[in-house]
Design an enzyme around this catalytic site. Structure first.
Site, mmCIF file in Angstrom:
data_model
loop_
_atom_site.group_PDB
_atom_site.id
_atom_site.type_symbol
_atom_site.label_atom_id
_atom_site.label_comp_id
_atom_site.label_asym_id
_atom_site.label_seq_id
_atom_site.Cartn_x
_atom_site.Cartn_y
_atom_site.Cartn_z
ATOM 1 N N GLU A 92 66.529 55.077 -9.916
ATOM 2 C CA GLU A 92 66.629 56.205 -9.136
ATOM 3 C C GLU A 92 65.766 55.198 -7.627
ATOM 4 O OE1 GLU A 92 66.269 60.391 -9.527
ATOM 5 O OE2 GLU A 92 66.974 60.668 -6.833
ATOM 6 N N ARG A 307 59.485 56.525 -24.447
ATOM 7 C CA ARG A 307 58.637 56.010 -23.239
ATOM 8 C C ARG A 307 58.211 55.885 -24.076
ATOM 9 N NH1 ARG A 307 59.130 59.154 -17.730
ATOM 10 N NH2 ARG A 307 57.256 58.948 -17.348
ATOM 11 N N LYS A 317 56.576 58.644 -11.679
ATOM 12 C CA LYS A 317 56.802 57.606 -10.128
ATOM 13 C C LYS A 317 56.279 59.510 -9.157
ATOM 14 C CE LYS A 317 61.502 56.121 -9.769
ATOM 15 N NZ LYS A 317 62.366 56.064 -9.217
HETATM 16 N N1 GLN Z 1 69.490 56.948 -17.957
HETATM 17 C C1 GLN Z 1 68.900 57.114 -17.706
HETATM 18 O O1 GLN Z 1 67.870 55.681 -17.467
HETATM 19 C C2 GLN Z 1 68.612 57.304 -15.891
HETATM 20 C C3 GLN Z 1 67.384 56.909 -15.063
HETATM 21 C C4 GLN Z 1 67.154 57.793 -13.750
HETATM 22 N N2 GLN Z 1 67.953 57.213 -12.849
HETATM 23 C C5 GLN Z 1 65.956 57.579 -13.522
HETATM 24 O O2 GLN Z 1 65.685 56.526 -12.419
HETATM 25 O O3 GLN Z 1 65.092 58.138 -14.265
#
Ligand code: GLN
Length: 358
Positions: A92, A307, A317
């Protein structure tokens, strides 16, 4: 330099860290077994080749939902891709990338490379108020700095017209409805059922069009999908009203799709074979499969990995952004900590003269 040793080591170990965290779903039993942790701990992409489903063999993966259309859809998908692996890195564009993203970038691009496939950079720009040109540029630079060249750069917003038509189809099949419950009432997991759930499809279709034309204020109407998510959330929202200009589509739209609605459909439209994401998206898997199947569209396989966390450095972020806002770090490169401590963002590593290659 010492302060970055943790980060550079994490970066060097990027692939291995991802590999260790990989978990194959354990929802049901079909043929594939998840790789043993001892196998994964040996690390490296080479060891992982062959551990995932082959393109077109989505149905052999544990937990994949098969319908009477699946075989035909997989066949058509293979004809479009020529059987290549297709992955994507879908950030994003609302903040700078951190070291955790580096593992996802490396994983997606290296997986495609190891399988002679392709990998796209797709900006998940469905939040108009948050998407920003500056981040769009920085993210591409970070991906390139890590040594990767996207085979295509796409945006979720490229698909807004198609996504809207698909929403109309969903409503016509009575699988989605326009709801007027206020946002605070729908939040959480014990929301009261919507009194608008069973309204006629034609009525929802008309109201969805009214939403698109700007006849409702923010919060007055949403489009909701008739399904229950893995975490028991009922009828997740597919579209909401937002009157914020979008960096790419301007004021063309005043309704925007949610992650739950847009992500799987963009993956499907791009013929993604392996949709890699971090563990927190595991609960989204049921809506992912439900939606592709509800629309009789090709359904990719979602795989989740753990993660990456780094000690003594924020890897989020949101946390990095708040350090910038509070003046703890500068926001322009080199993005270095002004006080003690270090940042988990990729630019900090970049400006610390660490090499991304090993
Ligand atoms: N399925 C995914 O990996 C989504 C990522 C999501 N758009 C993010 O920025 O965290």
């Amino acid at each position: 330099m010492a302060e970055f040793s943790t980060l550079s080591a994490a970066l060097r170990r990027g692939r291995r860290a991802v590999a260790i965290g990989l978990r194959r779903r354990d929802l049901s039993s079909t043929s594939s077994k998840r790789p043993r942790d001892s196998e994964l701990r040996k690390g490296g992409m080479a060891q992982l080749v062959g551990k995932f489903h082959r393109p077109g063999e989505n149905h052999l993966t544990e937990g994949y939902v098969v319908t009477d259309k699946t075989q035909a859809l997989l066949q058509e998908h293979l004809e479009r891709t020529g059987g290549k692996a297709v992955t994507r890195f879908p950030p994003e564009p609302n903040g700078i990338l951190h070291i955790g993203h580096a593992t996802s970038i490396n994983f997606n691009f290296n997986f495609a490379k190891a399988h002679k496939g392709v990998c796209y950079l797709r900006y998940d720009d469905t939040n108009p108020g948050k998407a920003d040109e500056q981040y769009i540029r920085q993210i591409l630079e970070m991906v390139q700095w890590l040594g990767h060249t996207p085979d295509k750069v796409t945006f979720a917003s490229d698909y807004f017209p198609q996504l809207y038509q698909l929403a109309r189809r969903l409503v016509s099949s009575s699988l989605a409805f326009v709801c007027h419950q206020p946002p605070h009432e729908v939040r959480g997991h014990h929301a009261p059922p919507s009194p608008w759930r069973d309204r006629p499809a034609e009525e929802s279709l008309h109201l969805l069009e009214e939403m698109r034309k700007g006849k409702f204020k923010e919060g007055e109407a949403t489009l909701r999908m008739k399904m229950v998510m893995e975490d028991s959330k009922v009828d997740p929202v597919a579209y909401r009203v937002r009157f914020a200009p979008h960096p790419r589509t301007g004021t063309d739209w005043c309704i925007y799709p949610t992650y739950d609605y847009a992500h799987c459909l963009c993956d499907s439209l791009e013929d993604i074979t392996h949709s890699f994401c971090t563990k927190e998206f595991q609960m989204k898997r049921s809506s992912y499969y439900w939606l592709c199947n509800a629309l009789d569209m090709y359904c990719p396989v979602q795989w989740e990995f753990g993660r990456l966390n780094v000690k003594h450095a924020p890897v989020s972020k949101r946390k990095i952004q708040s350090l910038i806002h509070t003046g703890t770090v500068r926001s322009s490169p080199p993005l270095k900590p002004l006080n003690k401590g270090h940042l988990g963002d990729i630019e900090s590593v970049l400006y610390s003269e660490v090499s991304p290659h090993y």
